[in-house]
Scaffold this motif. Structure first.
Motif, PDB file in Angstrom:
ATOM      1  N   LEU A  66       1.842   2.036  -3.436  1.00  0.00           N
ATOM      2  CA  LEU A  66       0.692   2.607  -4.148  1.00  0.00           C
ATOM      3  C   LEU A  66       0.551   4.095  -3.812  1.00  0.00           C
ATOM      4  O   LEU A  66       0.352   4.934  -4.697  1.00  0.00           O
ATOM      5  CB  LEU A  66      -0.596   1.866  -3.783  1.00  0.00           C
ATOM      6  N   ARG A  67       0.680   4.433  -2.538  1.00  0.00           N
ATOM      7  CA  ARG A  67       0.562   5.845  -2.124  1.00  0.00           C
ATOM      8  C   ARG A  67       1.659   6.687  -2.772  1.00  0.00           C
ATOM      9  O   ARG A  67       1.414   7.823  -3.191  1.00  0.00           O
ATOM     10  CB  ARG A  67       0.634   5.959  -0.606  1.00  0.00           C
ATOM     11  N   THR A  68       2.859   6.151  -2.846  1.00  0.00           N
ATOM     12  CA  THR A  68       3.954   6.878  -3.488  1.00  0.00           C
ATOM     13  C   THR A  68       3.648   7.105  -4.968  1.00  0.00           C
ATOM     14  O   THR A  68       3.847   8.199  -5.499  1.00  0.00           O
ATOM     15  CB  THR A  68       5.278   6.098  -3.335  1.00  0.00           C
ATOM     16  N   ARG A  69       3.144   6.061  -5.626  1.00  0.00           N
ATOM     17  CA  ARG A  69       2.793   6.207  -7.044  1.00  0.00           C
ATOM     18  C   ARG A  69       1.679   7.232  -7.232  1.00  0.00           C
ATOM     19  O   ARG A  69       1.661   7.982  -8.207  1.00  0.00           O
ATOM     20  CB  ARG A  69       2.380   4.859  -7.635  1.00  0.00           C
ATOM     21  N   LEU A  70       0.734   7.253  -6.322  1.00  0.00           N
ATOM     22  CA  LEU A  70      -0.344   8.246  -6.402  1.00  0.00           C
ATOM     23  C   LEU A  70       0.205   9.662  -6.253  1.00  0.00           C
ATOM     24  O   LEU A  70      -0.179  10.567  -6.991  1.00  0.00           O
ATOM     25  CB  LEU A  70      -1.406   7.974  -5.337  1.00  0.00           C
ATOM     26  N   PHE A  71       1.103   9.836  -5.306  1.00  0.00           N
ATOM     27  CA  PHE A  71       1.693  11.159  -5.080  1.00  0.00           C
ATOM     28  C   PHE A  71       2.395  11.639  -6.351  1.00  0.00           C
ATOM     29  O   PHE A  71       2.135  12.746  -6.838  1.00  0.00           O
ATOM     30  CB  PHE A  71       2.684  11.103  -3.904  1.00  0.00           C
ATOM     31  N   TYR A  72       3.269  10.800  -6.891  1.00  0.00           N
ATOM     32  CA  TYR A  72       4.019  11.219  -8.089  1.00  0.00           C
ATOM     33  C   TYR A  72       3.115  11.257  -9.329  1.00  0.00           C
ATOM     34  O   TYR A  72       3.331  12.053 -10.240  1.00  0.00           O
ATOM     35  CB  TYR A  72       5.229  10.319  -8.306  1.00  0.00           C
ATOM     36  N   GLY A  73       2.098  10.408  -9.358  1.00  0.00           N
ATOM     37  CA  GLY A  73       1.156  10.435 -10.472  1.00  0.00           C
ATOM     38  C   GLY A  73       0.356  11.722 -10.503  1.00  0.00           C
ATOM     39  O   GLY A  73       0.153  12.313 -11.573  1.00  0.00           O
ATOM     40  N   VAL A  92       0.835  -1.208   0.000  1.00  0.00           N
ATOM     41  CA  VAL A  92       0.000   0.000   0.000  1.00  0.00           C
ATOM     42  C   VAL A  92       0.871   1.261   0.000  1.00  0.00           C
ATOM     43  O   VAL A  92       0.538   2.254  -0.648  1.00  0.00           O
ATOM     44  CB  VAL A  92      -0.973  -0.008   1.209  1.00  0.00           C
ATOM     45  N   GLY A  93       1.984   1.216   0.711  1.00  0.00           N
ATOM     46  CA  GLY A  93       2.889   2.372   0.734  1.00  0.00           C
ATOM     47  C   GLY A  93       3.410   2.712  -0.659  1.00  0.00           C
ATOM     48  O   GLY A  93       3.536   3.886  -1.030  1.00  0.00           O
TER      49      GLY A  93
END
Length: 176
Positions: A154-161, A151-152
């Motif tokens: 995923l959160r990183t990818r969301l931030f950069y996305g 999940v962490g």
């Protein structure tokens, strides 16, 4: 439509600008008319769109967005400016009744086109994370499990996305 030697579309040349107007002007007018419900204001919007396009012709980059997307992004900004201008100058001051303007179908459609275009410009892994969580509203744990990542991550990818999406939209001329 050929590009000028300086890299733009050649919109500073009358025949090129006329061709672009013939190709996109009527649709831009209909879009503005649906948003503003005012023939004169819609004509002003189209005129302003082509004036801004003419002034910024050298900054247009077909690698970033199609001409149609670029013109509609300009139109969206001009319409937002017009709506803000109208809200500052209430119609009651002039003795006219004015219906409240709400975001209509056409505005949502253009916003959808712009977001889709911006999503195409970011990486696949960022796009999948954004679409599954933000657009489809799926829980992070479920999406992370499906992608086989923590999940962490995923959160990183969301931030950069989201950051990449913002940059892509700014490059397309969308005011955020």
């Amino acid at each position: 439509m050929g590009r000028s030697a300086s890299g733009g579309l050649g919109l500073t040349e009358e025949h090129a600008l006329r061709a672009v107007y013939n190709a996109h002007g009527p649709e831009l007018y209909r879009f503005a008319m649906r948003q503003l419900n005012d023939d004169g204001a819609a004509q002003d919007v189209v005129q302003e769109v082509f004036l801004r396009a003419w002034r910024a012709a050298e900054r247009f980059d077909p690698e970033v967005a199609s001409l149609r997307v670029w013109l509609f992004a300009i139109a969206r900004n001009v319409i937002v400016d017009e709506i803000r201008r109208r809200s500052v100058r209430p119609a009651s001051r002039f003795g006219l009744a004015e219906e409240p303007m709400e975001a209509g179908f056409a505005e949502r459609q253009v916003t959808t086109w712009l977001v889709e275009e911006a999503l195409r410009r970011i990486s696949l892994e960022h796009r999948v994370c954004l679409v599954e969580t933000h657009l489809r509203g799926r829980p992070y744990a479920e999406v992370a499990a499906e992608l086989g990542i923590p999940v962490g991550t995923l959160r990183t990818r969301l931030f950069y996305g989201l950051r990449a999406l913002r940059v892509a939209m700014e490059e397309m001329g969308v005011e955020l």
